[in-house]
Design a protein around this motif. Structure first.
Motif, PDB file in Angstrom:
ATOM      1  N   LYS A  43       8.936 -42.406   7.222  1.00 43.72           N
ATOM      2  CA  LYS A  43       8.490 -42.078   8.539  1.00 43.72           C
ATOM      3  C   LYS A  43       8.603 -43.180   9.182  1.00 43.72           C
ATOM      4  O   LYS A  43       8.835 -43.058  10.723  1.00 43.72           O
ATOM      5  N   GLU A  44       7.955 -44.287   9.056  1.00 44.46           N
ATOM      6  CA  GLU A  44       8.138 -45.517  10.012  1.00 44.46           C
ATOM      7  C   GLU A  44       9.428 -45.779  10.347  1.00 44.46           C
ATOM      8  O   GLU A  44       9.613 -46.282  11.488  1.00 44.46           O
ATOM      9  N   SER A  45      10.408 -45.963   9.559  1.00 41.08           N
ATOM     10  CA  SER A  45      11.746 -46.322   9.814  1.00 41.08           C
ATOM     11  C   SER A  45      12.149 -45.297  10.736  1.00 41.08           C
ATOM     12  O   SER A  45      13.033 -45.745  11.642  1.00 41.08           O
ATOM     13  N   PHE A  46      12.157 -43.974  10.569  1.00 35.90           N
ATOM     14  CA  PHE A  46      12.472 -42.934  11.470  1.00 35.90           C
ATOM     15  C   PHE A  46      11.887 -43.158  12.968  1.00 35.90           C
ATOM     16  O   PHE A  46      12.546 -42.924  13.882  1.00 35.90           O
ATOM     17  N   ASP A  47      10.444 -43.363  13.089  1.00 35.89           N
ATOM     18  CA  ASP A  47       9.725 -43.689  14.269  1.00 35.89           C
ATOM     19  C   ASP A  47      10.503 -44.690  15.037  1.00 35.89           C
ATOM     20  O   ASP A  47      10.241 -44.797  16.235  1.00 35.89           O
ATOM     21  N   HIS A  48      11.049 -45.751  14.403  1.00 37.17           N
ATOM     22  CA  HIS A  48      11.368 -46.860  15.166  1.00 37.17           C
ATOM     23  C   HIS A  48      12.920 -47.011  15.372  1.00 37.17           C
ATOM     24  O   HIS A  48      13.372 -48.037  15.875  1.00 37.17           O
ATOM     25  N   LEU A  49      13.593 -45.654  15.266  1.00 34.67           N
ATOM     26  CA  LEU A  49      15.174 -45.663  15.415  1.00 34.67           C
ATOM     27  C   LEU A  49      15.248 -45.566  16.903  1.00 34.67           C
ATOM     28  O   LEU A  49      14.486 -44.811  17.583  1.00 34.67           O
TER      29      LEU A  49
END
Length: 65
Positions: A43-49
């Motif tokens: 989730k965090e990696s997708f939030d920072h896209l």
């Protein structure tokens, strides 16, 4: 569970010989904790896209505009 409630109501502790030994203990929550940690990381990696990668755009089958 029944034994725990009984000991609690009597305000006594479990005998040391009856304690769970480290070699008898089963880490049954470890797989679930790992799963949750992986989901949080995803989730965090997708939030920072900053943009959607091309391979993910190809997988998008929605017709919404």
């Amino acid at each position: 569970m029944r034994r725990a409630i009984n000991l609690s109501s009597q305000q006594t502790e479990l005998e040391p010989k009856d304690h769970t030994k480290p070699h008898e203990d089963v880490p049954y929550l470890s797989p679930l904790i790992t799963l949750v940690e992986n989901e949080i990381a995803t989730k965090e990696s997708f939030d920072h896209l900053s943009s959607i990668p091309a391979h993910l755009l190809k997988r998008n089958n929605s017709t919404a505009v």
